[in-house]
Design a protein around this motif. Structure first.
Motif, short mmCIF file in Angstrom:
data_model
loop_
_atom_site.label_atom_id
_atom_site.label_comp_id
_atom_site.label_asym_id
_atom_site.label_seq_id
_atom_site.Cartn_x
_atom_site.Cartn_y
_atom_site.Cartn_z
N VAL A 114 2.36 9.77 5.82
CA VAL A 114 3.59 10.02 5.07
C VAL A 114 4.26 11.25 5.69
O VAL A 114 3.59 12.08 6.30
CB VAL A 114 3.32 10.26 3.56
N PRO A 115 5.57 11.39 5.53
CA PRO A 115 6.24 12.59 6.07
C PRO A 115 5.63 13.86 5.47
O PRO A 115 5.38 13.92 4.27
CB PRO A 115 7.69 12.42 5.64
N ARG A 116 5.38 14.82 6.33
CA ARG A 116 4.77 16.07 5.89
C ARG A 116 5.86 17.08 5.54
O ARG A 116 6.86 17.18 6.22
CB ARG A 116 3.88 16.67 6.98
N VAL A 158 -4.39 2.87 0.96
CA VAL A 158 -3.58 4.06 0.75
C VAL A 158 -4.43 5.17 0.15
O VAL A 158 -5.19 4.94 -0.80
CB VAL A 158 -2.40 3.73 -0.20
N VAL A 159 -4.29 6.38 0.69
CA VAL A 159 -5.03 7.54 0.17
C VAL A 159 -4.51 7.88 -1.21
O VAL A 159 -3.31 8.08 -1.41
CB VAL A 159 -4.89 8.75 1.11
N GLU A 160 -5.41 7.93 -2.19
CA GLU A 160 -5.05 8.28 -3.57
C GLU A 160 -5.44 9.70 -3.91
O GLU A 160 -4.80 10.34 -4.74
CB GLU A 160 -5.74 7.34 -4.56
N LYS A 161 -6.52 10.19 -3.32
CA LYS A 161 -7.00 11.54 -3.63
C LYS A 161 -7.69 12.09 -2.39
O LYS A 161 -8.37 11.37 -1.68
CB LYS A 161 -7.96 11.50 -4.81
N VAL A 162 -7.51 13.39 -2.17
CA VAL A 162 -8.12 14.05 -1.02
C VAL A 162 -9.15 15.06 -1.53
O VAL A 162 -8.83 15.92 -2.36
CB VAL A 162 -7.06 14.77 -0.16
N SER A 222 -7.24 3.42 -2.05
CA SER A 222 -6.96 2.19 -2.78
C SER A 222 -6.91 1.08 -1.74
O SER A 222 -6.03 1.06 -0.87
CB SER A 222 -5.62 2.30 -3.50
N ILE A 223 -7.88 0.17 -1.79
CA ILE A 223 -8.00 -0.87 -0.77
C ILE A 223 -6.86 -1.87 -0.91
O ILE A 223 -6.70 -2.50 -1.96
CB ILE A 223 -9.37 -1.57 -0.86
N GLN A 224 -6.06 -2.02 0.15
CA GLN A 224 -4.90 -2.91 0.13
C GLN A 224 -5.09 -4.13 1.02
O GLN A 224 -4.70 -5.24 0.65
CB GLN A 224 -3.66 -2.14 0.62
N ASP A 225 -5.66 -3.94 2.20
CA ASP A 225 -5.79 -5.02 3.17
C ASP A 225 -7.27 -5.16 3.55
O ASP A 225 -7.88 -4.19 4.00
CB ASP A 225 -4.94 -4.71 4.41
N PHE A 226 -7.82 -6.35 3.36
CA PHE A 226 -9.23 -6.57 3.64
C PHE A 226 -9.46 -8.03 4.01
O PHE A 226 -8.61 -8.89 3.78
CB PHE A 226 -10.09 -6.18 2.42
N ASP A 227 -10.60 -8.30 4.60
CA ASP A 227 -10.97 -9.66 4.98
C ASP A 227 -11.20 -10.48 3.71
O ASP A 227 -11.84 -10.00 2.77
CB ASP A 227 -12.25 -9.61 5.83
N PRO A 228 -10.68 -11.70 3.66
CA PRO A 228 -10.86 -12.52 2.45
C PRO A 228 -12.32 -12.70 2.02
O PRO A 228 -12.60 -12.83 0.83
CB PRO A 228 -10.25 -13.87 2.85
N SER A 229 -13.25 -12.67 2.98
CA SER A 229 -14.66 -12.84 2.61
C SER A 229 -15.20 -11.62 1.86
O SER A 229 -16.27 -11.68 1.27
CB SER A 229 -15.51 -13.12 3.86
N ASP A 230 -14.47 -10.49 1.89
CA ASP A 230 -14.90 -9.28 1.18
C ASP A 230 -14.29 -9.15 -0.21
O ASP A 230 -14.45 -8.12 -0.87
CB ASP A 230 -14.51 -8.02 1.99
N LYS A 231 -13.63 -10.20 -0.70
CA LYS A 231 -12.94 -10.13 -1.98
C LYS A 231 -13.89 -9.72 -3.12
O LYS A 231 -13.56 -8.87 -3.94
CB LYS A 231 -12.28 -11.46 -2.31
N SER A 232 -15.10 -10.29 -3.16
CA SER A 232 -16.03 -9.93 -4.24
C SER A 232 -16.48 -8.48 -4.11
O SER A 232 -16.67 -7.79 -5.11
CB SER A 232 -17.23 -10.88 -4.26
N GLY A 233 -16.65 -8.00 -2.87
CA GLY A 233 -17.03 -6.60 -2.65
C GLY A 233 -15.94 -5.64 -3.09
O GLY A 233 -16.21 -4.61 -3.69
N VAL A 234 -14.67 -6.00 -2.81
CA VAL A 234 -13.54 -5.17 -3.23
C VAL A 234 -13.47 -5.15 -4.76
O VAL A 234 -13.24 -4.10 -5.36
CB VAL A 234 -12.22 -5.67 -2.60
N GLY A 244 -0.86 9.12 -0.05
CA GLY A 244 0.15 8.20 0.44
C GLY A 244 -0.06 7.74 1.87
O GLY A 244 0.54 6.76 2.31
N ASP A 245 -0.92 8.45 2.62
CA ASP A 245 -1.22 8.02 3.99
C ASP A 245 -1.90 6.66 3.97
O ASP A 245 -2.66 6.35 3.04
CB ASP A 245 -2.17 9.01 4.68
#
Length: 93
Positions: A69-71, A25-29, A37-49, A7-8
């Motif tokens: 996230v709250p611990r 967002v961290v999905e697994k540690v 899970s990639i949420q925010d990225f440069d539009p030119s990296d869309k194909s890479g994502v 959740g971080d």
């Protein structure tokens, strides 16, 4: 190195098909890495994502915490409590 939890929100460096930094967002540690899970990225990296299916596994040392996230206080196991009591008893002697 920060202790990451599910959740971080973290920021990752560019790598592989990504030419810019990204955040998500961290999905697994794992022991030394985290799955993000990639949420925010440069539009030119869309194909890479898309190539990465919207996820990346990155080293914990290279990840930067954006928002934690709250611990919750972690509960001690019976063995940990026993060791703590033993240490206290040795100090009191």
């Amino acid at each position: 190195m920060a202790d990451f939890e599910i959740g971080d929100i973290v920021k990752g460096k560019k790598f592989g098909p990504l030419e810019h930094e990204f955040s998500g967002v961290v999905e697994k540690v794992y022991t030394n890495s985290i799955m993000v899970s990639i949420q925010d990225f440069d539009p030119s990296d869309k194909s890479g994502v898309n190539e990465l299916n919207g996820r990346a596994v990155i080293r914990q040392k290279e990840a930067k915490m954006v928002k934690a996230v709250p611990r919750e206080e972690k509960r001690m196991t019976r063995k940990q409590r026993k060791m703590l009591n033993l240490q206290k008893n040795l100090k009191n002697r």
